[in-house]
Design an enzyme around this catalytic site. Structure first.
Site, PDB file in Angstrom:
ATOM      1  N   LYS A 111       0.943  -1.235  -0.115  1.00 36.10           N
ATOM      2  CA  LYS A 111       0.115  -0.186   0.082  1.00 36.10           C
ATOM      3  C   LYS A 111       0.867   1.088  -0.160  1.00 36.10           C
ATOM      4  O   LYS A 111       0.599   2.148  -0.786  1.00 36.10           O
ATOM      5  CB  LYS A 111      -0.946   0.057   1.242  1.00 36.10           C
TER       6      LYS A 111
ATOM      7  N   ARG B  75      -3.664   2.936   8.582  1.00 31.10           N
ATOM      8  CA  ARG B  75      -3.859   1.637   7.755  1.00 31.10           C
ATOM      9  C   ARG B  75      -2.640   0.607   7.883  1.00 31.10           C
ATOM     10  O   ARG B  75      -1.519   1.145   7.899  1.00 31.10           O
ATOM     11  CB  ARG B  75      -4.106   1.822   6.328  1.00 31.10           C
TER      12      ARG B  75
ATOM     13  N   GLY C 191      -6.135 -10.953   7.065  1.00 31.66           N
ATOM     14  CA  GLY C 191      -5.948 -11.169   8.650  1.00 31.66           C
ATOM     15  C   GLY C 191      -5.399 -10.138   9.199  1.00 31.66           C
ATOM     16  O   GLY C 191      -5.411  -9.899  10.435  1.00 31.66           O
TER      17      GLY C 191
ATOM     18  N   MET D  53      -4.916  -5.980  10.701  1.00 29.91           N
ATOM     19  CA  MET D  53      -5.694  -4.749  11.127  1.00 29.91           C
ATOM     20  C   MET D  53      -6.645  -4.053  10.134  1.00 29.91           C
ATOM     21  O   MET D  53      -5.847  -3.487   9.133  1.00 29.91           O
ATOM     22  CB  MET D  53      -5.084  -3.717  12.211  1.00 29.91           C
TER      23      MET D  53
ATOM     24  N   ARG E  96      -3.447  -0.585  -6.539  1.00 28.89           N
ATOM     25  CA  ARG E  96      -2.813  -1.942  -6.565  1.00 28.89           C
ATOM     26  C   ARG E  96      -3.125  -2.451  -8.055  1.00 28.89           C
ATOM     27  O   ARG E  96      -4.077  -2.326  -8.681  1.00 28.89           O
ATOM     28  CB  ARG E  96      -2.836  -2.790  -5.599  1.00 28.89           C
TER      29      ARG E  96
ATOM     30  N   HIS F 133      -4.699 -41.833  -2.521  1.00 22.83           N
ATOM     31  CA  HIS F 133      -4.589 -42.705  -3.828  1.00 22.83           C
ATOM     32  C   HIS F 133      -5.854 -42.319  -4.816  1.00 22.83           C
ATOM     33  O   HIS F 133      -5.717 -41.992  -6.168  1.00 22.83           O
ATOM     34  CB  HIS F 133      -5.020 -44.208  -3.610  1.00 22.83           C
TER      35      HIS F 133
ATOM     36  N   ARG G  33       3.044 -47.062 -16.260  1.00 17.15           N
ATOM     37  CA  ARG G  33       3.242 -47.651 -15.097  1.00 17.15           C
ATOM     38  C   ARG G  33       2.582 -49.082 -15.475  1.00 17.15           C
ATOM     39  O   ARG G  33       1.343 -49.641 -15.452  1.00 17.15           O
ATOM     40  CB  ARG G  33       2.287 -47.197 -14.057  1.00 17.15           C
TER      41      ARG G  33
ATOM     42  N   ARG H 153       7.897 -48.076 -17.762  1.00 17.87           N
ATOM     43  CA  ARG H 153       8.616 -48.789 -16.253  1.00 17.87           C
ATOM     44  C   ARG H 153       8.220 -50.108 -16.110  1.00 17.87           C
ATOM     45  O   ARG H 153       7.066 -50.358 -16.326  1.00 17.87           O
ATOM     46  CB  ARG H 153       8.038 -47.658 -15.147  1.00 17.87           C
TER      47      ARG H 153
ATOM     48  N   SER I  47      15.069 -40.728 -14.444  1.00 21.15           N
ATOM     49  CA  SER I  47      13.771 -40.048 -14.243  1.00 21.15           C
ATOM     50  C   SER I  47      13.378 -39.994 -12.611  1.00 21.15           C
ATOM     51  O   SER I  47      13.441 -41.093 -11.971  1.00 21.15           O
ATOM     52  CB  SER I  47      12.606 -40.627 -14.991  1.00 21.15           C
TER      53      SER I  47
ATOM     54  N   THR J  97       9.443 -38.473  -7.799  1.00 20.40           N
ATOM     55  CA  THR J  97       9.282 -37.897  -6.726  1.00 20.40           C
ATOM     56  C   THR J  97       8.330 -37.946  -5.863  1.00 20.40           C
ATOM     57  O   THR J  97       8.628 -37.474  -4.769  1.00 20.40           O
ATOM     58  CB  THR J  97       9.215 -36.281  -7.124  1.00 20.40           C
TER      59      THR J  97
ATOM     60  N   CYS K 298       8.941 -37.933 -13.183  1.00 16.27           N
ATOM     61  CA  CYS K 298       7.762 -38.303 -13.654  1.00 16.27           C
ATOM     62  C   CYS K 298       6.608 -38.431 -12.249  1.00 16.27           C
ATOM     63  O   CYS K 298       5.636 -39.294 -12.507  1.00 16.27           O
ATOM     64  CB  CYS K 298       7.787 -39.623 -14.282  1.00 16.27           C
TER      65      CYS K 298
ATOM     66  N   TYR L  73      12.923 -32.757 -19.087  1.00 15.02           N
ATOM     67  CA  TYR L  73      11.614 -32.620 -19.334  1.00 15.02           C
ATOM     68  C   TYR L  73      10.612 -33.018 -17.914  1.00 15.02           C
ATOM     69  O   TYR L  73      11.442 -33.445 -16.885  1.00 15.02           O
ATOM     70  CB  TYR L  73      11.051 -33.656 -20.329  1.00 15.02           C
TER      71      TYR L  73
END
Length: 906
Positions: free
Chosen positions: A22, A91, A100, A102, A335, A451, A581, A636, A790, A793, A858, A878
């Site tokens: 602001k 402000r 959240g 004031m 803004r 799942h 898979r 795989r 690959s 993760t 992947c 990739y």
């Protein structure tokens, strides 16, 4: 010495870290020469000092006095003056907008004496007492923490007594009585009278802003939005201008374009004889800017000029707050405005056409999350709906269908042409056929990374999980929710964005952007059927997505297990398959065949069971590689926890016990007993970390060989048909290079044999998944054997954190989110500090050994916008994600380039 307080004229919009959003924008408007009431900003550094020391630094009070005198000189009035008093607004203003924090306090500086001076100065007694009651009400609520209802009830009682419905209809005498009662509330609730010293009011309001940084609401919001706790907030103190000085005054909010649709034009609300938050509070019906033009053409023209100036300067949609005081325009705030997903794309391309921004900057202005919102189907908003239950929206979209409780019912209903909602307590991989057949998935248990959620998102299907009010009785094939009972075949509608579950049919409409993604621009425009607004949106998305494809370095592949999935992914722009898979190909009818392989007593039994599977596996890969003809397809080798292919040990034990109790004998009982003993022998306490992946392939002779042979045979057949299949064989759960060496030798032998037999030279790359910390840390050794990596993760997150994804989200994730241990599930967005560091190490070590090593990801994170930016930075080649998320990944891969280059200036 640190300067804690800055006049608006000393800053600019690039100082948001110091001045807050602001304050920085107020400073920028002053630089532009717009009519901004004078004021100053107390910096975020002052807030951090307060939070550290537990008190406002004395230097802040000194600097406030200096800057306050500057404001007094600029406006020609003095705080606390008995003739022409200066009043102030206070402000909060953090770097990021935070609901959240004031709320604003207006009219600071009024007391029992200055209220009379204000009445005389303004020539309006009612205005002065209205301003005073507003101060006590706002100050009491936001600074003194008094329940707002205590003030509201007094105000409502006086309106009722006066026979009026609006605050503006109360007389000066009414408001004097309101003020008296408000002051009584303050003294009763705090034990002290309302502060009469104007400067004390200022200091108390400033400290209240600092305190509000750590309110429960603010902390909750920061955790949800992942805003750092140590940023602190700035405070903006500004001379008051008054919109409640009669019919020639007012206050308003406007946008330089429509934030809902993106239309060019004037959009806003104006409220005559009003102040502060009256417009957004909804206490009275507002007027349009067109109405303002009729009431005050001069102020309207000045406002329009300011709007144009701000949009040109910020080169974006601007959100503006303004006040008109007896015909004079004042700009209170601006803004870059928030907007809907559709408006974001339309406005970005509009600004390109107006030559205000470049296409790179247009790409910066939209997000994958916004594109995702435009892809999901939605319920017809005009339709009647009966809410049954609410869970967690796990995979956005809308689905309506007949309830089915198992695979067979779901597949049968789908085969007959019905839309199906698969309802389960929770899902497992065994439910995949039913999930494939279903239009939507509903579970009573589970979280957003369960799942059901993960698979549904992967398939682009709507899902609601964790609807705990549902009592799912699979045996009786019914759901109970209170008095409602839903039987199999009854219709439900689920909203995967809100988590709402409705009884009966609710009309679903397709997203026009989804039509564009799946069928192309021409088809989408034809479906728009003359709707120009929809056509503009489709064209805007097409322009931005096409530019993203030109700019991105990361390639985008898809996770696809069947030819149908692969074709869908290719239609959406996938440049190959990053993960097939194969274990999903063995569910359903083939599960018993795999069961025979695993439980075979002799080599002959195992080889016979494998031989039965080979023709079907060849057909699987022919279908998959045909769909991806000419593009790489990473397949795989089988990677399930072993228990997913075997009967449940508890069920078998109970079945045997019941048979023995009844004295039953015979071949069937003997078979069940033998099966129980075999399953018990290989039962695991933690199958996710047990006999799976490469371990299963080395334990059970011929299992990997079956799949490798099927891949090679499929290549031979497709080449004979003139096609260009490009499979890549990926070995899962490798932790040691020696494991990969063994599998590679076996694979090379099979491929060489098929090459000789068919007189074809087959070159099929062999690589591995990196999904164990040890694999990442020893990637330099593994890269001696692997031709590509690959990163899986999902499992890498589980093994790094020690989390079981299916268990932890509902067990303790809510508490972890609440207390700030986690700000988002690490299964949704990559944990860059932990798991991400292992990815970075794996990339660096792998390429030390093999500089041209191709590396992708992947896991579920391959379609997550924030994670994609991380993968771009660490140098992956990739990402691979669900077919549905391919367009999102394409967009974010392009954004990763332009954001890293910093092409935009706004």
């Amino acid at each position: 010495m640190i300067q804690y307080v800055h006049m608006f004229s000393e800053g600019d919009r690039d100082q948001k870290d110091l001045l807050g959003g602001k304050g920085a924008n107020l400073a920028e408007m002053v630089k532009l020469g717009l009519p901004v009431p004078p004021g100053f900003t107390i910096t975020t550094e002052a807030c951090r000092a307060y939070l550290t020391e537990g008190r406002v630094p004395p230097q802040v009070r000194v600097e406030v006095t200096q800057r306050l005198r500057n404001v007094e000189d600029l406006i020609g009035r003095t705080l606390g003056d008995y003739e022409e008093p200066l009043l102030l607004s206070v402000r909060s203003g953090a770097k990021f907008s935070m609901p959240g924090m004031m709320e604003t306090v207006l009219n600071v500086g009024l007391n029992d004496d200055t209220v009379h001076a204000l009445a005389s100065f303004a020539g309006d007694e009612r205005f002065a007492w209205d301003s005073y009651r507003r101060l006590i009400q706002m100050f009491g609520k936001t600074v003194l923490d008094i329940d707002a209802d205590k003030f509201s009830s007094v105000l409502d009682a006086h309106k009722e007594s006066a026979g009026v419905t609006a605050d503006v209809d109360l007389t000066a005498d009414d408001l004097k009585q309101v003020v008296a009662e408000f002051k009584q509330i303050v003294e009763r609730e705090t034990g002290h009278p309302f502060p009469q010293t104007p400067r004390r009011q200022v200091d108390m309001a400033i400290e209240a802003v600092f305190r509000s940084w750590n309110t429960e609401r603010a902390q909750l919001y920061r955790r949800r939005e992942r805003i750092a706790d140590d940023l602190g907030t700035a405070v903006n103190v500004q001379a008051m201008v008054f919109g409640n000085l009669g019919e020639t005054s007012g206050t308003g909010v406007c946008f330089t374009r429509d934030p809902s649709s993106g239309h060019i034009g004037e959009y806003g609300d104006y409220l005559p004889n009003a102040q502060g938050e009256d417009v957004v509070a909804g206490i009275r019906n507002t007027l349009s800017l067109a109405d303002l033009k009729q009431r005050d053409a001069g102020a309207y023209r000045e406002l329009r000029a300011a709007m144009r100036s701000l949009e040109t300067h910020y080169r974006d949609l601007c959100d503006i707050e303004f006040t008109i005081e007896r015909g004079r325009l004042w700009m209170l705030q601006t803004r870059v405005g928030k907007r809907t997903a559709g408006a974001a794309f339309r406005i970005a391309t509009q600004l390109v056409d107006e030559q205000l921004i470049t296409m790179d900057e247009a790409l910066e202005r939209v997000t994958g999350e916004q594109l995702s919102q435009l892809l999901f189907p939605q319920f017809d908003r005009s339709a009647d709906r009966t809410l049954l239950a609410t869970g967690m929206g796990a995979s956005p979209g809308a689905a309506v269908g007949a309830v089915a409780f198992d695979n067979a019912s779901a597949e049968a209903a789908a085969a007959s042409g019905k839309s199906v909602i698969l309802v389960r307590r929770e899902t497992s991989p065994e439910d995949l056929p039913g999930m494939v057949a279903a239009a939507g998935i509903l579970t009573a248990r589970g979280g957003k990374t369960s799942h059901a959620a993960v698979v549904a998102r992967g398939m682009g299907k709507c899902a609601v999980v964790g609807a705990e009010d549902l009592v799912v009785d699979v045996a009786a094939k019914q759901i109970r929710v209170g008095e409602h009972v839903v039987h199999e075949g009854d219709t439900l509608a689920i909203d995967g964005k809100t988590g709402e579950v409705y009884l009966g049919d609710v009309r679903v409409v397709d997203s026009p952007v989804m039509t564009y993604v799946s069928e192309g621009l021409e088809a989408a425009e034809a479906h728009a059927d003359g709707d120009d607004e929809t056509k503009q949106l489709i064209r805007a998305v097409d322009r931005v997505l096409t530019h993203a494809d030109k700019r991105r370095r990361l390639r985008v592949r898809a996770n696809a297990d069947t030819g149908t999935d692969a074709r869908r992914a290719r239609d959406r722009g996938a440049e190959g398959i990053g993960l097939c898979r194969t274990e999903h190909q063995f569910l359903g009818e083939r599960r018993q065949q795999i069961e025979r392989v695993v439980l075979a007593d002799t080599d002959e039994q195992r080889e016979a069971a494998l031989a039965e599977l080979l023709p079907a596996q060849i057909e699987d890969f022919v279908d998959l590689l045909t769909a991806m003809d000419g593009l790489p397809a990473t397949i795989r080798l089988i990677d399930p926890p072993l228990h997913e292919f075997l009967p449940d040990l508890t069920d078998l034990t109970v079945e045997v016990a019941l048979a023995e109790a009844k004295g039953e004998t015979g071949p069937e009982v003997d078979r069940t007993r033998a099966l129980r003993d075999a399953v018990r022998a290989i039962h695991e306490q933690n199958p996710m970390l047990g006999l799976r992946g490469v371990r299963l392939g080395l334990k059970i002779p011929g299992l990997f060989a079956l799949q490798i042979r099927a891949i090679a045979e499929a290549v031979v057949r497709l080449r004979a048909e003139g096609k260009d299949p490009r499979p890549e064989i990926m070995v899962p759960l490798v932790g040691s290079n020696r494991e990969l060496v063994i599998v590679r030798r076996q694979a090379e032998g099979i491929i060489a044999e098929i090459s000789r037999t068919n007189d074809q030279e087959l070159e099929i790359p062999i690589g591995c998944m990196i999904e164990l910390p040890r694999a990442a840390l020893t990637a330099n050794r593994i890269a001696q054997t692997a031709e590509f990596f690959s990163f899986g993760t999902n499992d890498l997150t589980q093994t790094t954190w020690g989390f079981s994804r299916d268990d932890v989200e509902t067990a303790f994730f809510p508490q972890y989110m609440q207390n700030g241990v986690l700000t988002i599930s690490p299964f949704e967005t990559l944990d860059a500090l932990g798991v991400g560091e292992l990815v970075r190490i794996g990339v660096e070590k792998g390429r030390e050994t093999r500089p041209d090593l191709k590396i992708g990801v992947c896991g579920e994170h391959g379609g997550d916008p924030e994670s994609i930016h991380f993968f771009h930075r660490v140098g992956l080649d990739y990402v691979s994600c669900s077919p549905f998320r391919v367009p999102v990944a394409r967009l974010e891969a392009g954004r990763a380039v332009v954001l890293k280059e910093g092409v935009g200036t706004s």
